[in-house]
Write an enzyme that holds these catalytic residues in place. Structure first.
Site, short mmCIF file in Angstrom:
data_model
loop_
_atom_site.label_atom_id
_atom_site.label_comp_id
_atom_site.label_asym_id
_atom_site.label_seq_id
_atom_site.Cartn_x
_atom_site.Cartn_y
_atom_site.Cartn_z
N GLN A 186 37.59 53.32 36.77
CA GLN A 186 37.96 51.92 36.61
C GLN A 186 36.97 51.27 35.65
O GLN A 186 35.79 51.09 35.98
CB GLN A 186 37.94 51.23 37.97
N ARG A 206 37.61 46.03 40.88
CA ARG A 206 37.53 45.87 39.43
C ARG A 206 38.80 46.41 38.79
O ARG A 206 39.52 47.24 39.36
CB ARG A 206 36.30 46.56 38.86
N ALA A 227 43.53 44.20 45.07
CA ALA A 227 43.42 45.46 44.35
C ALA A 227 43.19 45.25 42.85
O ALA A 227 43.21 44.12 42.36
CB ALA A 227 44.67 46.30 44.59
N HIS A 228 43.04 46.36 42.13
CA HIS A 228 42.69 46.28 40.71
C HIS A 228 43.80 45.63 39.88
O HIS A 228 44.98 45.80 40.12
CB HIS A 228 42.33 47.66 40.14
N ASN A 229 43.35 44.85 38.93
CA ASN A 229 44.22 44.18 37.95
C ASN A 229 45.15 43.13 38.54
O ASN A 229 46.09 42.69 37.88
CB ASN A 229 45.03 45.20 37.14
#
Length: 336
Positions: A186, A206, A227-229
């Site tokens: 990530q 991240r 969660a990511h994004n």
């Protein structure tokens, strides 16, 4: 401070806030919900924040305001238990040599701040907090005891990050290969806007490539997973226990009640309200209130309904077949 109109002795002094039921003569309370009218009439509070139409129900002094609950929120700031920031660095804190630390910031005992960080004026970093490399913390933000910011996390001004929160851990990204999982590293960060509050134990991953983004004025309760994004629009509030899967975009001014689940790669329209324990598995394009799940019911009724739920597909097919038969019979009847 609040622009209210005093009904009673303007020299009367109160020293704290309390509920209508528990308040005594030296305390201020508020009335914002009609269900508590009997408590208002019986209250021993020294003064009560109320709308003008409820003045006759106040047994003592009153302060007339347009919105008692909002006024209470503003008054509560006067009684905050947090101590003012005391600029300085505790002798047990560990700071990298190149940290840019404003002299108006306070760094608590055994806090750790990594290389390349920028800490603005009025910032509080609590004991045992860990700030990774290349982080930025805006003016008057608070990072409470035990918070962890991984590398490359940016906080805006006037944020509050409560204990146990972790920002910038790896997102859940793995590619399958012959029965095993290959880690996707990530490489993004986390960007948090101004006036954001993040509750205790909440985790924000991240981004895989771009940053996970939390907009201005967002309020996140305790024990939330972002969660990511994920992208959360300005002014949105999310209650405890909710999980938002990767790459979902939540619009501005949404409210998401507790224990909800939102799957990945969705778009939630601005102004959407999602009720408690809902599962959102497809995008919401029109603002409004949305719910899923079933309401509480007696256990025996619930068991019977579970059995019937399993029969719905078969029942629907039988009804469709029956309708088709009736339609054919009707056509044949007309021909005759």
């Amino acid at each position: 401070m609040i622009g209210g109109e005093v009904k009673g002795d303007p020299g009367y002094r109160v020293s704290g806030l309390a509920t209508l039921q528990s308040a005594g003569p030296g305390q201020l309370s508020f009335f914002a919900n009609g269900r508590y009218l009997p408590q208002l009439r019986a209250s021993q509070a020294g003064a009560v924040l109320v709308r003008a139409e409820h003045l006759d129900s106040v047994p003592g002094a009153a302060i007339l305001v347009d919105d008692p609950y909002l006024t209470y929120a503003r008054v509560s700031q006067l009684f905050d238990w947090r101590k003012p920031v005391l600029p300085g660095v505790h002798p047990t804190a560990v700071l990298a040599a190149d940290v840019q630390l404003d002299p108006g910031a306070e760094i608590g005992a055994q806090a750790v701040i990594g290389a390349g960080c920028i800490i603005a004026a009025g910032v509080f970093v609590g004991p045992h907090a860990v700030i990774g490399a290349s982080c930025r913390i805006g003016e008057n933000s608070r990072v409470e005891a035990g918070v962890v910011l991984y590398d490359s996390v940016t906080l805006g001004a006037r944020c509050i990050i409560h204990s146990g929160a972790v920002l910038g851990a790896d997102g859940f990204g793995f590619a399958p290969e012959s029965g095993r999982w290959v880690k996707i590293y990530q490489l993004g960060g986390v960007t948090v806007g101004d006036d954001v509050e993040i509750g205790a134990g909440t985790t924000i991953d991240r981004g895989a490539l771009d940053d996970t983004y939390i907009g201005d004025g967002v309020k996140l309760d305790n024990q939330i997973q972002i969660a990511h994004n994920v992208h959360i629009g300005a002014g949105t509030a999310i209650a405890g226990g909710t999980a938002v899967a990767g790459s979902t975009k939540i619009g501005e001014r949404c409210t998401i009640a507790g224990l909800s689940g939102i799957t990945g790669h969705l778009t939630i329209a601005a102004g959407t309200h999602i009720t408690a324990m809902s599962l959102v598995s497809k995008s919401i394009t029109q603002p409004g209130a949305y719910s899923s799940g079933t309401g509480l019911q007696p256990h025996q009724s619930w068991k019977r309904n579970v059995v019937r739920f399993k029969q719905l597909d078969e029942l629907a097919r039988r009804v469709a077949k029956l309708e088709q038969t009736i339609e054919l019979n009707s056509i044949e009847g007309h021909k005759e």
